[in-house]
Design a protein around this motif. Structure first.
Motif, PDB file in Angstrom:
ATOM      1  N   PRO A  28       2.445  -7.862 -12.352  1.00  0.00           N
ATOM      2  CA  PRO A  28       2.607  -7.778 -10.890  1.00  0.00           C
ATOM      3  C   PRO A  28       1.307  -7.334 -10.244  1.00  0.00           C
ATOM      4  CG  PRO A  28       3.631  -5.883 -11.960  1.00  0.00           C
ATOM      5  CD  PRO A  28       3.217  -6.829 -13.061  1.00  0.00           C
ATOM      6  N   SER A  29       1.119  -7.772  -9.009  1.00  0.00           N
ATOM      7  CA  SER A  29      -0.087  -7.385  -8.283  1.00  0.00           C
ATOM      8  C   SER A  29      -0.012  -5.914  -7.904  1.00  0.00           C
ATOM      9  CB  SER A  29      -0.234  -8.231  -7.017  1.00  0.00           C
ATOM     10  OG  SER A  29       0.897  -8.053  -6.185  1.00  0.00           O
ATOM     11  N   GLU A  30      -1.153  -5.304  -7.815  1.00  0.00           N
ATOM     12  CA  GLU A  30      -1.224  -3.878  -7.491  1.00  0.00           C
ATOM     13  C   GLU A  30      -0.803  -3.642  -6.049  1.00  0.00           C
ATOM     14  OE1 GLU A  30      -4.479  -0.212  -7.539  1.00  0.00           O
ATOM     15  OE2 GLU A  30      -5.071  -2.267  -8.018  1.00  0.00           O
ATOM     16  N   GLY A  31       0.119  -2.734  -5.842  1.00  0.00           N
ATOM     17  CA  GLY A  31       0.582  -2.413  -4.497  1.00  0.00           C
ATOM     18  C   GLY A  31      -0.251  -1.324  -3.856  1.00  0.00           C
ATOM     19  N   LYS A  32       0.162  -0.940  -2.669  1.00  0.00           N
ATOM     20  CA  LYS A  32      -0.551   0.114  -1.947  1.00  0.00           C
ATOM     21  C   LYS A  32      -0.145   1.473  -2.480  1.00  0.00           C
ATOM     22  CE  LYS A  32      -0.998  -2.377   2.439  1.00  0.00           C
ATOM     23  NZ  LYS A  32      -0.681  -2.375   3.895  1.00  0.00           N
ATOM     24  N   SER A  33      -1.101   2.361  -2.565  1.00  0.00           N
ATOM     25  CA  SER A  33      -0.810   3.729  -2.987  1.00  0.00           C
ATOM     26  C   SER A  33      -0.112   4.469  -1.854  1.00  0.00           C
ATOM     27  CB  SER A  33      -2.098   4.456  -3.370  1.00  0.00           C
ATOM     28  OG  SER A  33      -2.944   4.579  -2.240  1.00  0.00           O
ATOM     29  N   LEU A  34       0.543   5.569  -2.217  1.00  0.00           N
ATOM     30  CA  LEU A  34       1.222   6.360  -1.196  1.00  0.00           C
ATOM     31  C   LEU A  34       0.227   6.931  -0.187  1.00  0.00           C
ATOM     32  CD1 LEU A  34       4.047   8.369  -2.998  1.00  0.00           C
ATOM     33  CD2 LEU A  34       4.277   6.698  -1.174  1.00  0.00           C
ATOM     34  N   ASP A  35      -0.970   7.282  -0.662  1.00  0.00           N
ATOM     35  CA  ASP A  35      -1.981   7.798   0.259  1.00  0.00           C
ATOM     36  C   ASP A  35      -2.327   6.751   1.318  1.00  0.00           C
ATOM     37  OD1 ASP A  35      -2.004  10.104  -1.157  1.00  0.00           O
ATOM     38  OD2 ASP A  35      -3.837   9.705  -2.255  1.00  0.00           O
ATOM     39  N   ARG A  36      -2.461   5.503   0.874  1.00  0.00           N
ATOM     40  CA  ARG A  36      -2.775   4.428   1.820  1.00  0.00           C
ATOM     41  C   ARG A  36      -1.628   4.208   2.797  1.00  0.00           C
ATOM     42  NH1 ARG A  36      -6.637   2.223   4.715  1.00  0.00           N
ATOM     43  NH2 ARG A  36      -6.230   0.026   5.189  1.00  0.00           N
ATOM     44  N   LYS A  37      -0.394   4.263   2.302  1.00  0.00           N
ATOM     45  CA  LYS A  37       0.769   4.095   3.183  1.00  0.00           C
ATOM     46  C   LYS A  37       0.856   5.238   4.192  1.00  0.00           C
ATOM     47  CE  LYS A  37       3.587   1.509  -0.127  1.00  0.00           C
ATOM     48  NZ  LYS A  37       4.826   1.510  -0.937  1.00  0.00           N
ATOM     49  N   TRP A  38       0.532   6.455   3.753  1.00  0.00           N
ATOM     50  CA  TRP A  38       0.544   7.577   4.687  1.00  0.00           C
ATOM     51  C   TRP A  38      -0.450   7.355   5.822  1.00  0.00           C
ATOM     52  CZ3 TRP A  38       0.242  12.003   0.482  1.00  0.00           C
ATOM     53  CH2 TRP A  38       1.469  12.080  -0.169  1.00  0.00           C
ATOM     54  N   ALA A  39      -1.640   6.898   5.465  1.00  0.00           N
ATOM     55  CA  ALA A  39      -2.671   6.696   6.487  1.00  0.00           C
ATOM     56  C   ALA A  39      -2.282   5.599   7.468  1.00  0.00           C
ATOM     57  CB  ALA A  39      -4.006   6.354   5.823  1.00  0.00           C
TER      58      ALA A  39
END
Length: 777
Positions: free
Chosen positions: A457-468
């Motif tokens: 699977p392709s790499e998803g967004k990290s939680l840090d990125r989602k928070w920002a």
């Protein structure tokens, strides 16, 4: 920048832009998949929902720009340049005079522009470089081969670009130099190609070949290809590692051969050590005793023989030692140390390899590049032509574009339809859907792997990125590690220009929003993001902040105690600490919003009052002392603290024989004694004494020393000069703590954070998260 839906009357997207570089121009791509926003020196490229893709800065002023498909072409005074959504940029050509680009003609490779004389012109460009980069990013490999064969792009820079962007497997098929090919093969994990290159390099230069075999052994061991590791260790004569490899794979037969080689054929200085290690790996005690005797350690050989019950060898060694044998301790509790028993033994070399998941092969694997038909279009182009040939399907697709024809990023990621913002604007296959130019949705069972075929699977967004991306709150941005964005958010929300008081808060938020989980010895600790929970204990998709409302309330109670005991400097620091904490708090309801406003107002009043009292103690002019004491008594504080301030004002006014002012202060004290907590106020003041003093001063009703204070009039204190503003003057306020000033532009001396008189934007949570709507401090 805000993307506003006029029909729904709501904000759909938002993008933070530095206020010192305001956006002047906005250009949408032809299919409304991307938008370019640029100022004098900055360019921001974002998706249709204002999710930022890239940002670039130019030293010279940006004149204009236009889109060529998904490539933004812009110009400065001397160059025409390009910028891709993934951040890649470059120079297309130089220009003699400044122009203003109007349109790009992709078929004819022409730029249509207007010059400063308002005359239209056309300039030829060579788009090969950015077409090549777009083709690599979108996996249009036929286009890549076509461009590489054309010879328009030459040199190692193109190979370096593929290597930098994570496509070494593509560059691998166009490299002739075996050394570079070996490095690319290692980078993309192609062990077979790396082995071929290492063998060729070994024939040309044995010394260089040995270095390649060492690197190949490291990479092969990382992937668990043990038979290649064995060959690499043999080529480099790395006998110690080879013995350990046989040990962990359970190959006792080869390990026994390594013991024989070390004892009979090796003559280097490490041979005896290698022989001893092999005896330990095999658990061969007799060979270990012989190794110790050969090394000249007869006493240690004797101890080893006696410990393991080898009586015959022990007697022989004792005879050689002539009775000089070492004394042995009690061996009744001794345990035999032996290597673990091998459970499953491999029959062939390749069975020693670690089990690996079968993944998709590259596009060029198994393809004859020399006979590849480049006249055929890529998969994306093929679907585009099929859509154009079917007018009904094309019309339905256009109808699904919606009002603006923009694309929803979530729909793009999930490859599913949706409404609102641009369903179906781009149905092209993405990187995750193209494997070797074939559709992986329906794999062919006849291929190698069959039903066991697996695609990572392709790499998803990290939680840090989602928070920002999910919040504008400074605390959430700091928890995501985006400190620049957090400071910029504070500047927009509360006009913060001095960040010293809040920097420690932001660092604490970042430190405490992640938990560190220790792992086994030798492994790094695992960092776990901590998320906020709602009433049902479900994650909200935002970080858990270390500061909450009760922390500020506890600090407020501590500050009250400091004021009661007369520790004014310590209390002043606590009140300012509260003001520095409020901007990083999570505002989850209107009730909390109202409480924060009250808390901010309390801190402002106390800070102003304590500054007035500190100035009074430094003041030597009696008239100014009396005025400052009167100002302090007008600050809205707790009744017990206000009574104490009034008592100071009474004492100073009475000493100056200002009986009229003294009487007014006494009346206010008696009013507070009636309306407040009598038990608490009785410890501070005695109402009978105040009534007696009031009766005496009311009879005199005169002021001997004039002061700049009138009881009963509206009092607005300039927090900079600590003097009242003239009657009718309009105060300039701090946008954060609302302290009043006569002039704007300075840093507020109350909160020591915000700029006086600045315009601010209200805090607006994204996506309905963590807020009650727009909040204006």
């Amino acid at each position: 920048m805000v993307l506003y839906d006029i029909q729904a009357m709501k904000v759909v997207g938002e993008l933070r832009i530095q206020s010192r570089h305001p956006i002047k121009y906005v250009v949408w791509s032809p299919k409304h998949r991307f938008v370019a926003m640029f100022s004098k020196s900055n360019i921001h490229i974002a998706r249709a929902n204002l999710d930022e893709c890239c940002f670039t800065f130019e030293n010279s002023r940006i004149k204009s720009g236009a889109w060529d498909e998904d490539t933004f072409v812009y110009n400065t005074a001397t160059h025409i340049k390009y910028l891709l959504p993934n951040g890649d940029k470059g120079i297309i050509r130089t220009i003699e005079d400044p122009v203003y680009i109007c349109q790009i003609s992709p078929n004819s490779n022409e730029v249509h522009f207007l010059n400063r004389e308002k005359k239209a012109g056309v300039a030829k460009i060579d788009p090969t470089e950015y077409i090549y980069k777009v083709a690599v990013t979108k996996c249009k490999y036929r286009t890549v081969v076509r461009i590489m064969r054309s010879g328009k792009l030459v040199g190692k820079s193109i190979i370096a670009y593929l290597q930098k962007k994570g496509f070494p497997e593509v560059a691998l098929h166009f490299v002739k130099d075996e050394k570079i090919k070996f490095q690319l093969a290692l980078q993309c994990g192609n062990i077979a190609t790396a082995k071929e290159s290492a063998e060729k390099l070994e024939k040309k230069n044995p010394k260089e070949g040995k270095k390649c075999w060492e690197k190949l052994g490291v990479e092969a061991l990382r992937q668990g290809v043990c038979h290649i590791v064995e060959e690499a260790y043999m080529k480099t004569s790395n006998f110690d590692r080879l013995s350990f490899l046989y040990t962990i794979t359970g190959n006792d037969a080869n390990l026994r051969k390594m013991l024989n080689i070390a004892s009979k054929y090796r003559r280097d200085k490490n041979a005896i050590v290698s022989q001893f290690h092999n005896t330990l790996y095999l658990g061969d005690v007799e060979a270990r005793v012989e190794c110790l005797k050969k090394a000249g350690m007869s006493k240690l050989a004797y101890v080893t023989a006696v410990t393991h019950g080898l009586e015959t060898q022990a007697k022989a060694i004792a005879t050689e030692l002539k009775g000089d044998v070492p004394a042995l301790p009690d061996l009744s509790k001794a345990k035999l140390l032996k290597p673990p028993t091998v459970i499953i033994r491999a029959k062939t070399k390749k069975e020693y390899n670690w089990p690996l998941v079968e993944v998709s092969s590259g596009y060029f694997d198994g393809i004859d590049l020399a006979n590849l038909d480049l006249s055929q279009p890529d998969e994306e182009e093929k679907e585009k032509l099929e859509l154009e040939d079917d007018p009904i399907e094309a019309e339905e697709t256009q109808d699904n574009l919606g009002g603006w024809g923009v694309q929803d990023t979530k729909a793009e990621d999930s490859k599913s339809g949706g409404d609102g913002w641009g369903e179906g604007t781009d149905f092209k296959l993405d990187l995750d859907d193209i494997v070797g130019g074939e559709d992986t949705a329906a794999p062919d069972d006849t291929k190698e792997g069959g039903d066991d075929f697996y695609v990572f699977p392709s790499e998803g967004k990290s939680l840090d990125r989602k928070w920002a991306e999910s919040s504008n709150l400074a605390g959430d941005l700091a928890a995501a590690g985006e400190f620049d964005m957090a400071l910029h958010s504070l500047n927009r929300q509360i006009a913060a220009i001095r960040f010293g008081p809040v920097e420690d808060k932001l660092v604490n938020v970042w430190n405490m929003s992640h938990a560190s989980l220790p792992m086994v010895f030798g492994m790094p600790s695992m960092t776990v993001p901590l998320q906020r929970l709602n009433a049902q204990d479900e994650p909200q998709g935002l970080p858990r902040l270390c500061y909450e409302m009760h922390h500020c309330v506890d600090m407020l109670q501590q500050a009250y105690k400091m004021v009661s005991t007369g520790a004014f400097p310590e209390a002043l620091g606590i009140f300012r600490n509260i003001l520095a904490t409020i901007p990083v708090l999570d505002i989850s309801s209107q009730d909390q919003e109202a409480k924060l406003r009250d808390l901010r107002s309390i801190c402002k009043e106390y800070i102003t009052g304590l500054r007035l009292e500190a100035a009074r103690r430094r003041e030597k002019n009696p008239s100014r002392q009396s005025a400052l004491a009167a100002y302090f008594s007008r600050c809205r504080m707790q009744p017990v603290h206000q009574v104490r301030a009034l008592l100071n004002a009474v004492k100073i006014a009475f000493k100056l024989k200002n009986y009229k002012a003294t009487a007014s202060f006494c009346r206010r004290i008696l009013e507070l004694c009636v309306s407040g907590d009598r038990n608490q106020l009785s410890k501070v003041v005695k109402p009978t004494q105040i009534r007696a003093l009031l009766k005496k001063t009311e009879g005199l009703n005169t002021d001997a020393v004039p002061i700049d204070y009138r009881e009963g009039e509206t009092l607005i204190i300039d927090c900079k000069t600590l003097a009242p503003l003239p009657k009718g003057a309009k105060p300039v306020k701090c946008p954060y703590c609302l302290s009043c000033y006569s002039k704007e532009g300075t840093v507020c001396v109350t909160c020591e954070i915000a700029k006086v008189g600045a315009d601010i934007q209200p805090y607006r949570p994204r996506g309905g998260q963590g807020g009650s709507g727009a909040m204006r401090w």
